[in-house]
Design a protein around this motif. Structure first.
Motif, PDB file in Angstrom:
ATOM      1  N   LEU A  20     -37.968 -95.634  19.693  1.00 36.34           N
ATOM      2  CA  LEU A  20     -38.904 -95.980  18.632  1.00 36.34           C
ATOM      3  C   LEU A  20     -38.277 -97.059  17.760  1.00 36.34           C
ATOM      4  O   LEU A  20     -37.063 -97.057  17.530  1.00 36.34           O
ATOM      5  N   SER A  21     -39.093 -97.968  17.266  1.00 38.08           N
ATOM      6  CA  SER A  21     -38.573 -99.067  16.449  1.00 38.08           C
ATOM      7  C   SER A  21     -37.982 -98.521  15.155  1.00 38.08           C
ATOM      8  O   SER A  21     -38.303 -97.413  14.720  1.00 38.08           O
ATOM      9  N   SER A  22     -37.124 -99.312  14.538  1.00 35.80           N
ATOM     10  CA  SER A  22     -36.499 -98.869  13.288  1.00 35.80           C
ATOM     11  C   SER A  22     -37.544 -98.688  12.189  1.00 35.80           C
ATOM     12  O   SER A  22     -37.416 -97.796  11.353  1.00 35.80           O
ATOM     13  N   ALA A  23     -38.607 -99.500  12.201  1.00 37.72           N
ATOM     14  CA  ALA A  23     -39.673 -99.340  11.209  1.00 37.72           C
ATOM     15  C   ALA A  23     -40.402 -98.015  11.411  1.00 37.72           C
ATOM     16  O   ALA A  23     -40.714 -97.307  10.446  1.00 37.72           O
ATOM     17  N   THR A  24     -40.658 -97.661  12.667  1.00 38.89           N
ATOM     18  CA  THR A  24     -41.309 -96.381  12.963  1.00 38.89           C
ATOM     19  C   THR A  24     -40.394 -95.230  12.582  1.00 38.89           C
ATOM     20  O   THR A  24     -40.846 -94.237  12.006  1.00 38.89           O
ATOM     21  N   GLN A  25     -39.125 -95.359  12.847  1.00 35.18           N
ATOM     22  CA  GLN A  25     -38.180 -94.308  12.486  1.00 35.18           C
ATOM     23  C   GLN A  25     -38.152 -94.092  10.979  1.00 35.18           C
ATOM     24  O   GLN A  25     -38.195 -92.955  10.508  1.00 35.18           O
ATOM     25  N   ARG A  26     -38.105 -95.188  10.224  1.00 31.21           N
ATOM     26  CA  ARG A  26     -38.108 -95.062   8.758  1.00 31.21           C
ATOM     27  C   ARG A  26     -39.396 -94.397   8.291  1.00 31.21           C
ATOM     28  O   ARG A  26     -39.386 -93.521   7.436  1.00 31.21           O
ATOM     29  N   SER A  27     -40.506 -94.831   8.868  1.00 30.63           N
ATOM     30  CA  SER A  27     -41.801 -94.270   8.488  1.00 30.63           C
ATOM     31  C   SER A  27     -41.874 -92.780   8.805  1.00 30.63           C
ATOM     32  O   SER A  27     -42.313 -91.980   7.983  1.00 30.63           O
ATOM     33  N   TYR A  28     -41.461 -92.393   9.992  1.00 29.55           N
ATOM     34  CA  TYR A  28     -41.502 -90.981  10.396  1.00 29.55           C
ATOM     35  C   TYR A  28     -40.591 -90.135   9.518  1.00 29.55           C
ATOM     36  O   TYR A  28     -40.970 -89.055   9.079  1.00 29.55           O
ATOM     37  N   LEU A  29     -39.380 -90.625   9.264  1.00 32.18           N
ATOM     38  CA  LEU A  29     -38.455 -89.857   8.437  1.00 32.18           C
ATOM     39  C   LEU A  29     -38.989 -89.693   7.025  1.00 32.18           C
ATOM     40  O   LEU A  29     -38.930 -88.618   6.441  1.00 32.18           O
ATOM     41  N   TYR A  30     -39.533 -90.782   6.489  1.00 32.92           N
ATOM     42  CA  TYR A  30     -40.037 -90.706   5.122  1.00 32.92           C
ATOM     43  C   TYR A  30     -41.285 -89.831   5.056  1.00 32.92           C
ATOM     44  O   TYR A  30     -41.439 -89.019   4.155  1.00 32.92           O
ATOM     45  N   ALA A  31     -42.176 -89.964   6.050  1.00 29.69           N
ATOM     46  CA  ALA A  31     -43.425 -89.192   6.040  1.00 29.69           C
ATOM     47  C   ALA A  31     -43.192 -87.739   6.426  1.00 29.69           C
ATOM     48  O   ALA A  31     -43.721 -86.834   5.789  1.00 29.69           O
ATOM     49  N   ALA A  32     -42.428 -87.506   7.488  1.00 29.73           N
ATOM     50  CA  ALA A  32     -42.272 -86.135   7.997  1.00 29.73           C
ATOM     51  C   ALA A  32     -41.244 -85.353   7.205  1.00 29.73           C
ATOM     52  O   ALA A  32     -41.500 -84.245   6.767  1.00 29.73           O
ATOM     53  N   VAL A  33     -40.111 -85.927   7.021  1.00 30.57           N
ATOM     54  CA  VAL A  33     -39.022 -85.172   6.421  1.00 30.57           C
ATOM     55  C   VAL A  33     -39.105 -85.200   4.898  1.00 30.57           C
ATOM     56  O   VAL A  33     -39.070 -84.152   4.255  1.00 30.57           O
ATOM     57  N   THR A  34     -39.263 -86.359   4.344  1.00 32.57           N
ATOM     58  CA  THR A  34     -39.182 -86.461   2.894  1.00 32.57           C
ATOM     59  C   THR A  34     -40.471 -86.054   2.194  1.00 32.57           C
ATOM     60  O   THR A  34     -40.487 -85.077   1.447  1.00 32.57           O
ATOM     61  N   LYS A  35     -41.554 -86.788   2.424  1.00 35.49           N
ATOM     62  CA  LYS A  35     -42.797 -86.499   1.705  1.00 35.49           C
ATOM     63  C   LYS A  35     -43.369 -85.125   2.041  1.00 35.49           C
ATOM     64  O   LYS A  35     -43.791 -84.382   1.160  1.00 35.49           O
ATOM     65  N   PHE A  36     -43.406 -84.809   3.326  1.00 38.37           N
ATOM     66  CA  PHE A  36     -43.985 -83.548   3.773  1.00 38.37           C
ATOM     67  C   PHE A  36     -43.206 -82.357   3.206  1.00 38.37           C
ATOM     68  O   PHE A  36     -43.780 -81.430   2.646  1.00 38.37           O
ATOM     69  N   SER A  37     -41.880 -82.392   3.318  1.00 36.56           N
ATOM     70  CA  SER A  37     -41.085 -81.268   2.824  1.00 36.56           C
ATOM     71  C   SER A  37     -41.065 -81.215   1.301  1.00 36.56           C
ATOM     72  O   SER A  37     -41.067 -80.125   0.721  1.00 36.56           O
ATOM     73  N   ARG A  38     -41.083 -82.353   0.643  1.00 32.89           N
ATOM     74  CA  ARG A  38     -41.123 -82.355  -0.826  1.00 32.89           C
ATOM     75  C   ARG A  38     -42.438 -81.792  -1.354  1.00 32.89           C
ATOM     76  O   ARG A  38     -42.463 -81.157  -2.394  1.00 32.89           O
ATOM     77  N   TYR A  39     -43.525 -82.056  -0.631  1.00 33.09           N
ATOM     78  CA  TYR A  39     -44.829 -81.554  -1.063  1.00 33.09           C
ATOM     79  C   TYR A  39     -44.813 -80.026  -1.155  1.00 33.09           C
ATOM     80  O   TYR A  39     -45.384 -79.445  -2.067  1.00 33.09           O
ATOM     81  N   PHE A  40     -44.132 -79.382  -0.211  1.00 32.45           N
ATOM     82  CA  PHE A  40     -44.070 -77.917  -0.193  1.00 32.45           C
ATOM     83  C   PHE A  40     -42.792 -77.369  -0.809  1.00 32.45           C
ATOM     84  O   PHE A  40     -42.681 -76.165  -1.034  1.00 32.45           O
ATOM     85  N   GLY A  41     -41.824 -78.229  -1.044  1.00 31.34           N
ATOM     86  CA  GLY A  41     -40.570 -77.786  -1.634  1.00 31.34           C
ATOM     87  C   GLY A  41     -39.713 -76.960  -0.675  1.00 31.34           C
ATOM     88  O   GLY A  41     -38.913 -76.135  -1.120  1.00 31.34           O
ATOM     89  N   ARG A  42     -39.882 -77.192   0.624  1.00 33.11           N
ATOM     90  CA  ARG A  42     -39.109 -76.468   1.643  1.00 33.11           C
ATOM     91  C   ARG A  42     -38.716 -77.422   2.754  1.00 33.11           C
ATOM     92  O   ARG A  42     -39.312 -78.480   2.916  1.00 33.11           O
ATOM     93  N   SER A  43     -37.781 -76.999   3.544  1.00 34.58           N
ATOM     94  CA  SER A  43     -37.373 -77.775   4.710  1.00 34.58           C
ATOM     95  C   SER A  43     -38.519 -77.788   5.724  1.00 34.58           C
ATOM     96  O   SER A  43     -39.218 -76.784   5.881  1.00 34.58           O
ATOM     97  N   PRO A  44     -38.732 -78.906   6.422  1.00 31.42           N
ATOM     98  CA  PRO A  44     -39.853 -78.971   7.362  1.00 31.42           C
ATOM     99  C   PRO A  44     -39.755 -77.978   8.518  1.00 31.42           C
ATOM    100  O   PRO A  44     -40.773 -77.608   9.087  1.00 31.42           O
TER     101      PRO A  44
END
Length: 128
Positions: A20-44
């Motif tokens: 996966l491209s570095s842009a896709t990796q950044r997007s996935y990490l930010y969307a899946a790991v950071t935003k998603f887990s922060r929304y619920f306050g738990r690890s994904p």
């Protein structure tokens, strides 16, 4: 140097293996790991399908565009399907359908039709 969680490191490795491209990796990490887990306050890895659905409802409610919403949905699909190894969850995470737009209908501008001298042509244009 900032210490990286094993889960985040695994996701980065999984994305690298799949080229996966570095842009896709950044997007996935930010969307899946950071935003998603922060929304619920738990690890994904402690979240599930209902949490993904609730997150999608939240994203739609804040007016996220359809392409961005779909990109955001791809990240949890990748995380749960590849990194976390839950094959049944990604299949059940729905993509957003782009709303269909009705074509703009020309107003029945009578002046335009009255300017056509031929009754046959005027009738054809009116029908069209």
């Amino acid at each position: 140097m900032i210490e990286m969680s094993p889960l985040r490191q695994r996701m980065i490795e999984d994305m690298t293996i799949r080229n996966l491209s570095s842009a896709t990796q950044r997007s996935y990490l930010y969307a899946a790991v950071t935003k998603f887990s922060r929304y619920f306050g738990r690890s994904p890895d402690r979240l599930g399908l209902e949490d993904v659905r609730a997150y999608q409802v939240h994203l739609v409610s804040i007016g996220l565009s359809w392409p961005t919403l779909n990109q955001t949905v791809c990240a949890p699909r990748f995380f749960f399907g590849v990194t976390h190894g839950h094959d049944e969850i990604p299949e059940r995470i729905a993509y957003a359908c782009t709303p269909s737009k009705l074509p703009t209908i020309l107003h029945g501008d009578v002046r335009f039709l009255e300017a056509i001298p031929s009754l046959k042509t005027r009738t054809a244009l009116t029908t069209a």
